[in-house]
Write an enzyme that holds these catalytic residues in place. Structure first.
Site, PDB file in Angstrom:
ATOM      1  N   HIS A   1       0.826  -1.223   0.000  1.00 49.64           N
ATOM      2  CA  HIS A   1       0.000   0.000   0.000  1.00 49.64           C
ATOM      3  C   HIS A   1       0.854   1.266   0.000  1.00 49.64           C
ATOM      4  O   HIS A   1       0.499   2.274   0.614  1.00 49.64           O
ATOM      5  CB  HIS A   1      -0.949   0.024   1.202  1.00 49.64           C
ATOM      6  CG  HIS A   1      -1.955  -1.089   1.211  1.00 49.64           C
ATOM      7  ND1 HIS A   1      -3.216  -0.945   0.693  1.00 49.64           N
ATOM      8  CD2 HIS A   1      -1.892  -2.355   1.671  1.00 49.64           C
ATOM      9  CE1 HIS A   1      -3.876  -2.091   0.833  1.00 49.64           C
ATOM     10  NE2 HIS A   1      -3.101  -2.970   1.423  1.00 49.64           N
TER      11      HIS A   1
ATOM     12  N   ASN B   1     -10.314  -2.687   2.505  1.00 49.18           N
ATOM     13  CA  ASN B   1     -10.002  -2.738   1.071  1.00 49.18           C
ATOM     14  C   ASN B   1     -11.268  -2.493   0.267  1.00 49.18           C
ATOM     15  O   ASN B   1     -12.366  -2.474   0.824  1.00 49.18           O
ATOM     16  CB  ASN B   1      -9.446  -4.121   0.698  1.00 49.18           C
ATOM     17  CG  ASN B   1      -7.960  -4.280   1.017  1.00 49.18           C
ATOM     18  OD1 ASN B   1      -7.249  -3.295   1.249  1.00 49.18           O
ATOM     19  ND2 ASN B   1      -7.494  -5.496   1.029  1.00 49.18           N
TER      20      ASN B   1
ATOM     21  N   TYR C   1       0.662  -3.990  12.294  1.00 48.39           N
ATOM     22  CA  TYR C   1       0.646  -2.574  11.903  1.00 48.39           C
ATOM     23  C   TYR C   1       1.420  -1.695  12.869  1.00 48.39           C
ATOM     24  O   TYR C   1       2.163  -0.796  12.462  1.00 48.39           O
ATOM     25  CB  TYR C   1      -0.802  -2.091  11.733  1.00 48.39           C
ATOM     26  CG  TYR C   1      -1.461  -2.682  10.495  1.00 48.39           C
ATOM     27  CD1 TYR C   1      -1.699  -4.052  10.404  1.00 48.39           C
ATOM     28  CD2 TYR C   1      -1.814  -1.898   9.414  1.00 48.39           C
ATOM     29  CE1 TYR C   1      -2.281  -4.610   9.275  1.00 48.39           C
ATOM     30  CE2 TYR C   1      -2.398  -2.442   8.281  1.00 48.39           C
ATOM     31  CZ  TYR C   1      -2.632  -3.804   8.217  1.00 48.39           C
ATOM     32  OH  TYR C   1      -3.196  -4.352   7.106  1.00 48.39           O
TER      33      TYR C   1
END
Ligand code: HDE
Length: 695
Positions: free
Chosen positions: A84, A157, A371
């Site tokens: 991304h 998404n 993350y």
């Protein structure tokens, strides 16, 4: 010197050059016109010449101004996101329209009418940060909601399922899709051996592969995509009662995609196509909007589903659990600075607020770790939450201290809890975050649930739900992708999976790849459940017949008919679309009545792939000259080939003829503006068979 607390966002100055310097939580903003200085505040007298021993002599090490400037420049980049990396961010707000108080005590989901600030970032997955906006790829749809109870990141998404079921496979998936390590290509593409090798050996990926090969991965605009939270989450109400939830974003402009040949050409014509489109929409005040909808279901309902909702390769059809619209998101402010905001924004699925909790989806569970970890290496400090775009907009306080780039200057001698030395220090509160009270039992093992083992029924449901046009696009996409794969055994293995999904699809792809034998094999050898088609899974079915938010290209030249152009521009504007005037030269054209018209784009640099429909208004003389101009012929030929409406006046007819345009419902007279606007509201799908061979 203006003082503001929130750095770049707080300056309110759009055009002034400014530099923010952290100083114990205060920000000293140097605005336009201030003396140029070093980072230490030392005024600079000469920013054009470095310090030399003499006019033609060596540069001196003593030049601290040069060294500071170059050193800072050398470190301007931070590691780009491993996936991304290419993204576009916009600020806006979320407004709740329906309370979910029965299901959750999350303030953001219970106070109807409340507006919560958001920052949304849309991205491609596979390419680097400088890659084009339009490869065939999944799009990230990440939203940071700055709620009164802390930040909630819904990191989703534009496709509701994922390639893999377990987080442990993610590095393999990403290594397979990224450029191949020995040769360093292809950039931002799935059409290569390592990706399809991994896919062919990972049957669970088939559902996502169906979506990826559909037109969902060719969005016309970031403003015309759906977004999905993908995993099941839990809502917890006042009594701690859990309800499962799936989150969906639905664009009010409707869904729309480009066709493949167009997508490939857009990448060359404007690699920033999506970012520019969003920038122009926000600048023009055409703020994109999405509905937030939820699917709510209990554990008991989930137990009766013919699939496991904890498996991220499955979706819950809307026919089974309908969508309930609870709010809307409006994006209305472009960031002041791309790096400070879009590049430094740090999303983490683990960022939830009281009243929202996780499910046991093993993919989600892995993401909860990943993350935070990635932000530490990307942003270089556990204090990344202090960067303005990441900081909560509600008060936050704890005993965490120090670390790289600490911006806060806490006072006092107490940095621990419990303590008796401070009376006003932060303490736990009853309203704090709580996890769902669940009972877990079983044997500890590296194991996958039996309920995760049906890899073909939902891909089949997706395929049979599509319109004939979309099915042909999927088959053709598979042929295109697999034709780039050098190893025949990989192509054969993928077709082998397709046979379990749909015999006709497998046959079309095998034929397209020139494979012998396979088309006659029995359709499937594994048990597949028969699910009814779900029309909500289409794109064409969800396209709105509208020109709202779309763009029209008007090809004109000296001598074009003023009346026809004015009528077209008025009708396009009335229908909610924008337009650009394109001519052989930039500047102005002189029209039939000698009036002048401003030109927005030069023909060779503004091809028709950048528009949803085109109008060609030319004098016969100009058209005859343009018949020898490849860019003009391509302009019309591509618009026709990409199934767009074309309005043309009598002068332009010879250019249409030269481009091989054949009259159909989408080729209309420039005078008939109403017919043009109607035709421009959708693509001319019936034309497709006459312009390309699909699998
Ligand atoms: Fe991500 N993903 N992901 N992902 N993802 C990242 O985090 C990861 C997955 C998604 O605009 C990274 O900050 C793992 C699913 C978006 O900044 C990284 C797994 C979904 C974005 C990471 C997944 C997503 C990311 C890279 C499997 C849809 C961009 C940089 C367990 C629900 C956010 C970063 C933005 C970004 C890891 C799977 C969506 C490395 C380990 C499923 C939209 O942490």
């Amino acid at each position: 010197m203006a003082k503001t607390k929130d750095g770049a966002n707080g300056s309110g100055k759009k055009n002034g050059q400014s530099t923010s310097v952290g100083n114990g939580g205060e920000w000293h903003q140097q605005s336009h016109g201030a003396a140029l200085s070093t980072n230490q505040g030392v005024p600079v007298s000469d920013n054009q010449n470095s310090l030399r021993a003499h006019a033609r002599g060596p540069t001196l090490l003593e030049d601290f101004i040069l060294r500071e400037k170059i050193t800072h420049f050398d470190h301007e980049r931070i590691p780009e996101r491993i996936v991304h990396a290419r993204g576009t961010g916009v600020h806006g707000y979320f407004e709740l329209t329906e309370s979910l108080a029965a299901y959750t005590n999350a303030n953001i989901l219970t106070e109807v009418g409340q507006q919560t600030p958001v920052f949304a970032r849309f991205s491609t997955v596979a390419g680097g940060s400088g890659s084009a906006d339009t490869p065939r790829d999944v799009r990230g749809f990440a939203v940071k909601l700055y709620t009164k109870e802390g930040n909630w990141d819904l990191v989703g998404n534009n496709i509701p399922v994922f390639f893999i079921q377990d987080a442990i496979k993610f590095p393999d998936l990403v290594h397979a899709v990224k450029m191949e390590p020995d040769r360093g290509f292809p950039q931002a593409a799935t059409a290569h051996d390592t990706f399809w090798d991994f896919i062919s050996l990972t049957p669970e990926s088939m559902h996502m592969v169906m979506w990826a090969m559909s037109d969902r991965t060719l969005p016309r605009s970031l403003r015309m995509m759906e977004g999905f939270g993908v995993h099941s989450f839990r809502l917890l109400n006042e009594d701690g009662q859990p309800t499962f939830v799936k989150f969906h974003w639905r664009p009010t402009l409707g869904l729309q995609s480009t066709v493949w040949d167009e997508t490939v050409k857009i990448a060359g014509a404007d690699p920033d196509f999506h970012r520019r489109d969003m920038f122009e929409a926000i600048s023009a005040g055409r703020f994109p909007e999405w509905e937030l909808a939820v699917q709510l279901f209990t554990e008991k309902q989930a137990d009766a589903f013919p699939f496991d909702h904890l498996d991220a390769t499955k979706l819950i059809p809307e026919e089974l659990i309908p969508l309930k619209v609870i709010g809307r998101m409006v994006l209305n402010r472009w960031p002041d600075n791309f790096f400070a905001e879009t590049e430094q924004v740090a999303f983490c699925p683990s960022h939830v607020v009281p009243g929202i909790d996780f499910s046991n989806d093993p993919l989600l569970q892995g993401r909860l770790f990943s993350y935070l970890d990635t932000q530490l290496s990307r942003l270089g400090s556990p204090n990344f939450h202090q960067i303005p775009v990441n900081a909560p907009k509600c008060p936050f306080a704890n005993q965490q201290r120090d670390g790289h780039m600490q911006m806060a200057q806490p006072r006092g001698r107490v940095a621990y809890e419990p303590n008796s030395l401070s009376t006003d220090g932060p303490r736990e509160s009853l309203a704090g975050f709580r996890s769902a009270d669940t009972h877990e039992s079983g044997s500890k093992a590296r194991i996958r649930a039996e309920s995760f083992s049906d890899h073909y029924s939902q891909p089949r449901q997706f395929y049979i739900s599509q319109s004939a046009v979309e099915q042909a696009h999927m088959a053709s996409a598979l042929v295109f992708e697999l034709s780039k794969v050098e190893h025949p055994h990989i192509r054969a293995a993928v077709v082998g999976h397709l046979r379990h999904i749909d015999a006709d699809l497998a046959r079309r792809v095998a034929t397209g790849l020139g494979m012998e034998g396979l088309p006659d094999l029995p359709p499937t050898t594994v048990p597949v459940q028969q699910f009814d088609p779900s029309p909500a899974l289409q794109i064409i079915g969800k396209m709105k017949a509208t020109l709202e938010g779309r763009a029209i290209g008007l090809l004109v030249a000296d001598g074009s008919e003023r009346g026809a152009i004015d009528a077209l521009i008025a009708a396009i504007g009335k229908a909610g679309a924008s337009h650009k005037v394109i001519a052989p030269r930039i500047g102005q054209v002189t029209l039939s009545d000698k009036s002048r018209l401003k030109v927005d784009g030069q023909l060779a640099g503004t091809p028709s792939v950048l528009f949803d429909a085109v109008a060609v208004v030319l004098s016969a003389d100009a058209a005859s000259v343009l018949c020898t101009e490849a860019a003009a012929v391509d302009f019309v030929r591509d618009a026709f080939g990409h199934l767009k409406a074309i309005a043309a006046d009598s002068g332009a007819q010879q250019l249409l003829k030269k481009a091989g345009v054949v009259k159909d419902d989408g080729v209309v007279d420039a005078d008939d503006v109403r017919r043009f606007v109607t035709a421009a509201k959708s693509r001319q799908w019936a034309r497709e068979k006459s312009v390309r061979t699909l699998a």
